[in-house]
Design an enzyme around this catalytic site. Structure first.
Site, PDB file in Angstrom:
ATOM      1  N   GLY A   1       0.818  -1.219   0.000  1.00 27.77           N
ATOM      2  CA  GLY A   1       0.000   0.000   0.000  1.00 27.77           C
ATOM      3  C   GLY A   1       0.846   1.261   0.000  1.00 27.77           C
TER       4      GLY A   1
ATOM      5  N   GLY B   1       0.495  -8.668  -4.546  1.00 28.85           N
ATOM      6  CA  GLY B   1       0.573  -9.933  -5.295  1.00 28.85           C
ATOM      7  C   GLY B   1       1.686  -9.897  -6.336  1.00 28.85           C
TER       8      GLY B   1
ATOM      9  N   ASP C   1       5.466  -5.525   5.697  1.00 23.47           N
ATOM     10  CA  ASP C   1       5.837  -6.870   6.164  1.00 23.47           C
ATOM     11  C   ASP C   1       5.828  -7.896   5.034  1.00 23.47           C
ATOM     12  OD1 ASP C   1       3.081  -6.535   6.035  1.00 23.47           O
ATOM     13  OD2 ASP C   1       2.662  -7.948   7.659  1.00 23.47           O
ATOM     14  N   GLY C   2       4.794  -7.821   4.176  1.00 22.22           N
ATOM     15  CA  GLY C   2       4.715  -8.751   3.040  1.00 22.22           C
ATOM     16  C   GLY C   2       5.890  -8.551   2.101  1.00 22.22           C
TER      17      GLY C   2
ATOM     18  N   ASP D   1       0.836   1.426   9.058  1.00 20.11           N
ATOM     19  CA  ASP D   1       0.275   0.675  10.193  1.00 20.11           C
ATOM     20  C   ASP D   1       1.282   0.501  11.328  1.00 20.11           C
ATOM     21  OD1 ASP D   1      -1.895   0.460   8.595  1.00 20.11           O
ATOM     22  OD2 ASP D   1      -1.891  -1.727   8.431  1.00 20.11           O
TER      23      ASP D   1
ATOM     24  N   GLY E   1      -5.244   0.481   9.970  1.00 21.66           N
ATOM     25  CA  GLY E   1      -4.682  -0.379  11.004  1.00 21.66           C
ATOM     26  C   GLY E   1      -5.388  -1.705  10.935  1.00 21.66           C
TER      27      GLY E   1
ATOM     28  N   GLU F   1      -9.516   0.304  11.482  1.00 19.92           N
ATOM     29  CA  GLU F   1     -10.293  -0.545  10.555  1.00 19.92           C
ATOM     30  C   GLU F   1     -10.356  -2.025  10.965  1.00 19.92           C
ATOM     31  OE1 GLU F   1      -8.461  -0.838   6.694  1.00 19.92           O
ATOM     32  OE2 GLU F   1      -6.465  -0.848   7.571  1.00 19.92           O
TER      33      GLU F   1
ATOM     34  N   MET G   1      -6.960   9.228   2.231  1.00 17.39           N
ATOM     35  CA  MET G   1      -6.405  10.592   2.181  1.00 17.39           C
ATOM     36  C   MET G   1      -5.139  10.676   3.020  1.00 17.39           C
ATOM     37  SD  MET G   1      -9.821  12.824   2.505  1.00 17.39           S
ATOM     38  CE  MET G   1      -9.053  14.397   2.271  1.00 17.39           C
TER      39      MET G   1
HETATM   40  N1  ATP Z   1       5.175 -14.532   2.156  1.00 20.53           N
HETATM   41  C1  ATP Z   1       5.480 -13.854   1.034  1.00 20.53           C
HETATM   42  N2  ATP Z   1       6.420 -14.331   0.195  1.00 20.53           N
HETATM   43  C2  ATP Z   1       6.741 -13.673  -0.927  1.00 20.53           C
HETATM   44  N3  ATP Z   1       6.172 -12.509  -1.305  1.00 20.53           N
HETATM   45  C3  ATP Z   1       5.239 -11.983  -0.514  1.00 20.53           C
HETATM   46  C4  ATP Z   1       4.836 -12.619   0.690  1.00 20.53           C
HETATM   47  N4  ATP Z   1       3.894 -11.864   1.273  1.00 20.53           N
HETATM   48  C5  ATP Z   1       3.696 -10.799   0.462  1.00 20.53           C
HETATM   49  N5  ATP Z   1       4.512 -10.858  -0.603  1.00 20.53           N
HETATM   50  C6  ATP Z   1       4.577  -9.899  -1.699  1.00 20.53           C
HETATM   51  O1  ATP Z   1       4.948  -8.622  -1.199  1.00 20.53           O
HETATM   52  C7  ATP Z   1       4.238  -7.599  -1.857  1.00 20.53           C
HETATM   53  C8  ATP Z   1       3.594  -6.678  -0.873  1.00 20.53           C
HETATM   54  O2  ATP Z   1       2.861  -7.401   0.118  1.00 20.53           O
HETATM   55  P1  ATP Z   1       1.546  -6.800   0.815  1.00 20.53           P
HETATM   56  O3  ATP Z   1       0.543  -6.503  -0.230  1.00 20.53           O
HETATM   57  O4  ATP Z   1       1.162  -7.715   1.897  1.00 20.53           O
HETATM   58  O5  ATP Z   1       2.000  -5.386   1.358  1.00 20.53           O
HETATM   59  P2  ATP Z   1       3.025  -5.006   2.472  1.00 20.53           P
HETATM   60  O6  ATP Z   1       4.398  -5.024   1.939  1.00 20.53           O
HETATM   61  O7  ATP Z   1       2.781  -5.834   3.684  1.00 20.53           O
HETATM   62  O8  ATP Z   1       2.644  -3.491   2.726  1.00 20.53           O
HETATM   63  P3  ATP Z   1       1.367  -2.923   3.514  1.00 20.53           P
HETATM   64  O9  ATP Z   1       0.652  -4.063   4.159  1.00 20.53           O
HETATM   65  O10 ATP Z   1       1.946  -1.993   4.517  1.00 20.53           O
HETATM   66  O11 ATP Z   1       0.579  -2.206   2.509  1.00 20.53           O
HETATM   67  C9  ATP Z   1       3.247  -8.257  -2.789  1.00 20.53           C
HETATM   68  O12 ATP Z   1       3.697  -8.134  -4.099  1.00 20.53           O
HETATM   69  C10 ATP Z   1       3.213  -9.703  -2.329  1.00 20.53           C
HETATM   70  O13 ATP Z   1       3.019 -10.613  -3.402  1.00 20.53           O
HETATM   71  O1  F6P Z   2      -6.880  -0.927  -0.141  1.00 20.36           O
HETATM   72  P1  F6P Z   2      -5.476  -1.347  -0.174  1.00 20.36           P
HETATM   73  O2  F6P Z   2      -4.625  -0.535  -1.063  1.00 20.36           O
HETATM   74  O3  F6P Z   2      -5.291  -2.789  -0.408  1.00 20.36           O
HETATM   75  O4  F6P Z   2      -4.849  -1.065   1.250  1.00 20.36           O
HETATM   76  C1  F6P Z   2      -5.502  -1.123   2.455  1.00 20.36           C
HETATM   77  C2  F6P Z   2      -4.550  -1.556   3.530  1.00 20.36           C
HETATM   78  O5  F6P Z   2      -3.289  -0.974   3.381  1.00 20.36           O
HETATM   79  C3  F6P Z   2      -2.803  -0.500   4.627  1.00 20.36           C
HETATM   80  O6  F6P Z   2      -2.860   0.891   4.609  1.00 20.36           O
HETATM   81  C4  F6P Z   2      -1.384  -0.947   4.865  1.00 20.36           C
HETATM   82  O7  F6P Z   2      -0.587  -0.356   3.907  1.00 20.36           O
HETATM   83  C5  F6P Z   2      -3.754  -1.073   5.662  1.00 20.36           C
HETATM   84  O8  F6P Z   2      -3.888  -0.287   6.795  1.00 20.36           O
HETATM   85  C6  F6P Z   2      -5.010  -1.209   4.878  1.00 20.36           C
HETATM   86  O9  F6P Z   2      -5.842  -2.225   5.371  1.00 20.36           O
HETATM   87 MG    MG Z   3       1.373  -5.635   5.324  1.00 24.95          MG
END
Ligand code: ATP
Ligand code: F6P
Ligand code: MG
Length: 512
Positions: free
Chosen positions: A112, A176, A201-202, A231, A275, A330, A388
């Site tokens: 995000g 993804g 984290d992802g 978050d 959150g 949320e 926003m």
């Molecule tokens: N366990 C995993 N192994 C490999 N890739 C992953 C894994 N989890 C998430 N990813 C990849 O990391 C990218 C971002 O993950 P995600 O959408 O969960 O957002 P995030 O980095 O946690 O940020 P946020 O949650 O703060 O928006 C995606 O392209 C997803 O495919």
């Molecule tokens: O609607 P999107 O872009 O998937 O993101 C929403 C999520 O992204 C976050 O802002 C984390 O980046 C979360 O707090 C929220 O649930």
């Molecule tokens: Mg995340």
């Protein structure tokens, strides 16, 4: 004698680190020298770093380090390897591992949006160009899938000069699409040797997998992360960049809700903040604002009806003040929503659970309750500023933080370190191995001081579950019964006076 032993061990310790013998004494001395004298050589540091990143520490070693952390509280930090690594950031430009013209770097942003993404991109490009003379920096378009499915963008200082003034990310982002082998193929085919990955984290999990694959293929490629999330759910680090801005921006929404609430009779201003699993924004925005009467976060369950519930509290506050402000994260109350809205669990492209809109749901519940049950006219203004908040550019403090993170990350990569996330731990710039960053999520601990501060600042109930309240009452009743019985037993001897006691003899004398 001590100094001699110490010097000898310092000299021989690299051999142990090199041949990967797990020796407690050597680690002991390395840490001691590090803590007391701060003069581990670069060679020691690099070896220790490789050891920590590639193998981790045994639980025995971890205990050992924790002991030092305990003895030297000024260096106290939650996660041990980060402590050892914090000094690594002081890297002399003359000690660089890469030649400037040999470096081909790339930057990707995933997940995000978050305030500060553009600042980090700008500072990585600037650091590479102006500190290390690196001229080839590539932007990966649209997150991880951009490595294999999209165009790339050439990044130059001129091109990124002003981007920190804009929200979002100039590179685009996505969820993804993490295909490890395709991503590493693309890195290999393009001849990239430094990969800077900015995300939550992802994203850090994804970076860790890329790092493993790069290692497996034996490539000379640095994989470095920079933690991003409004978050603030990434563990180990003090806070993620963008969080400060998000809290500041949330104030505006809370302020608007307060102005609205104050202006009409029996008015409730309800603000939903982001959150998913961690209520940090809600908690800090509430603490900062002081206009909030109730803060609801995912970590602290609540209930609506009955004694001690939210409705009762709202009624009291409205009767006392004529208005109130509620902040809800949320991810809060999702268990209650699941009970009333039956729907299949959905996920986003990254596998994150899609949440029901708790703000809308709660608004309706409050309205229904006061209209039907209480026949009490209320006004409710619902504000959802979530997108926003994360779309704004970073504030001054986050801008400085982004600069530190980015520069530090580049120093680490240029010195040849890999498999780390750059982050601030107890105010110190650190290089944290991926496995530490991804092992768990950071949550608000509701038994901790910060949440207690919030409760005392808002004066809201702790929302113990009604079942718990009933259980507690039963326990209390049982306890009172036992105590009363005990008392009765205690009273027995006084009812049948023992004439032999001194006290009774005195009493008898007085009576006579
Ligand atoms: N366990 C995993 N192994 C490999 N890739 C992953 C894994 N989890 C998430 N990813 C990849 O990391 C990218 C971002 O993950 P995600 O959408 O969960 O957002 P995030 O980095 O946690 O940020 P946020 O949650 O703060 O928006 C995606 O392209 C997803 O495919
Ligand atoms: O609607 P999107 O872009 O998937 O993101 C929403 C999520 O992204 C976050 O802002 C984390 O980046 C979360 O707090 C929220 O649930
Ligand atoms: Mg995340």
């Amino acid at each position: 004698m001590f100094l001699k032993m110490f010097l000898i061990c310092l000299i021989i310790s690299p051999i142990f680190l090199h041949i990967r013998i797990r020796c407690k004494t050597i680690l002991h001395i390395l840490l001691l020298s590090n803590i007391l004298f701060m003069w581990m050589t670069r060679y020691h540091k690099r070896l220790l770093f490789i050891r920590i990143v590639q193998e981790g520490l045994t639980s025995e070693e971890l205990d050992l380090v924790k002991r030092y952390v305990f003895i030297y509280p000024m260096y106290q930090i939650g996660i041990v390897p980060a402590y050892n690594l914090h000094i690594l950031w002081v890297i002399d430009v003359s000690q660089v591992y890469f030649e400037s013209d040999e470096v081909y770097a790339c930057i990707v942003t995933c997940g995000g949006l978050c305030p500060g993404l553009n600042t980090v991109i700008r500072e990585i490009v600037y650091s590479l160009y102006y500190m290390y003379g690196v001229k080839r920096v590539l932007g990966i378009d649209g997150g991880y899938r951009g490595f294999y499915a999209k165009n790339t963008i050439a990044l130059t200082p001129k091109g990124v000069n002003d981007i920190h003034k804009r929200g979002g990310t100039v590179l685009g982002t996505s969820r993804g699409g993490h295909d490890t082998s395709k991503i590493v193929d693309s890195i290999q085919d393009r001849g990239i040797n430094q990969v800077y990955i900015i995300g939550g984290d992802g994203t850090q999990k994804g970076a860790s997998v890329i790092y493993e694959e790069v290692r497996r293929r034996g490539l000379k490629v640095v994989v470095a992360g920079i933690p991003k999330t409004i978050d603030n759910d990434i563990p180990v680090i003090d806070r993620s960049f963008g969080f400060d801005t998000a809290v500041e921006e949330a104030q505006r929404a809370i302020n608007a809700a307060h102005v609205e609430a104050e202006s009409s009779e029996n008015c409730i201003g309800l603000v939903k903040l982001m959150g998913r699993y961690s209520g940090f924004i809600a908690m800090y925005a509430t603490l900062a604002s002081r206009d909030v009467d109730c803060c609801l976060i995912p970590e602290s369950p609540f209930y609506l009806e009955g004694h001690g519930g939210l409705f009762e509290y709202i009624e009291t506050r409205l009767k006392e003040n004529g208005h109130m402000v509620i902040v809800i994260a949320e991810g809060a109350g999702q268990d209650l929503l699941a009970e009333s809205i039956r729907s299949a669990t959905q996920q986003d492209a990254s596998g994150n659970k899609l949440l029901q809109d708790v703000g809308l749901w709660l608004s309706q519940k409050i309205k229904d309750h006061f209209a039907k049950e209480k026949k009490m006219p209320i006004n409710l203004k619902y504000i959802d500023p979530t997108y926003m908040i994360r779309a704004v550019p970073s504030n001054a403090s986050d801008n400085v933080y982004c600069t530190l993170l980015a520069q530090s990350c580049v120093h680490g990569a240029m010195a040849g370190y890999t498999g780390y996330t750059s982050g601030l731990v107890n105010g110190r710039q650190t290089y944290i191995p991926f496995y530490r960053i991804i092992e768990k999520q950071h949550h608000v601990v509701i038994t901790d001081r910060m949440w207690a501060r919030l409760l005392s600042s808002t004066n809201q109930p702790s929302f113990m579950n009604p079942k718990d309240v009933i259980e507690d009452k039963k326990e209390e009743e049982l306890l009172t019964q036992i105590v009363n019985e005990d008392k009765k037993e205690e009273e027995l001897p006084t009812k049948i006076p023992d004439i032999s006691t001194e006290d009774n003899l005195v009493k008898k004398e007085i009576a006579a």
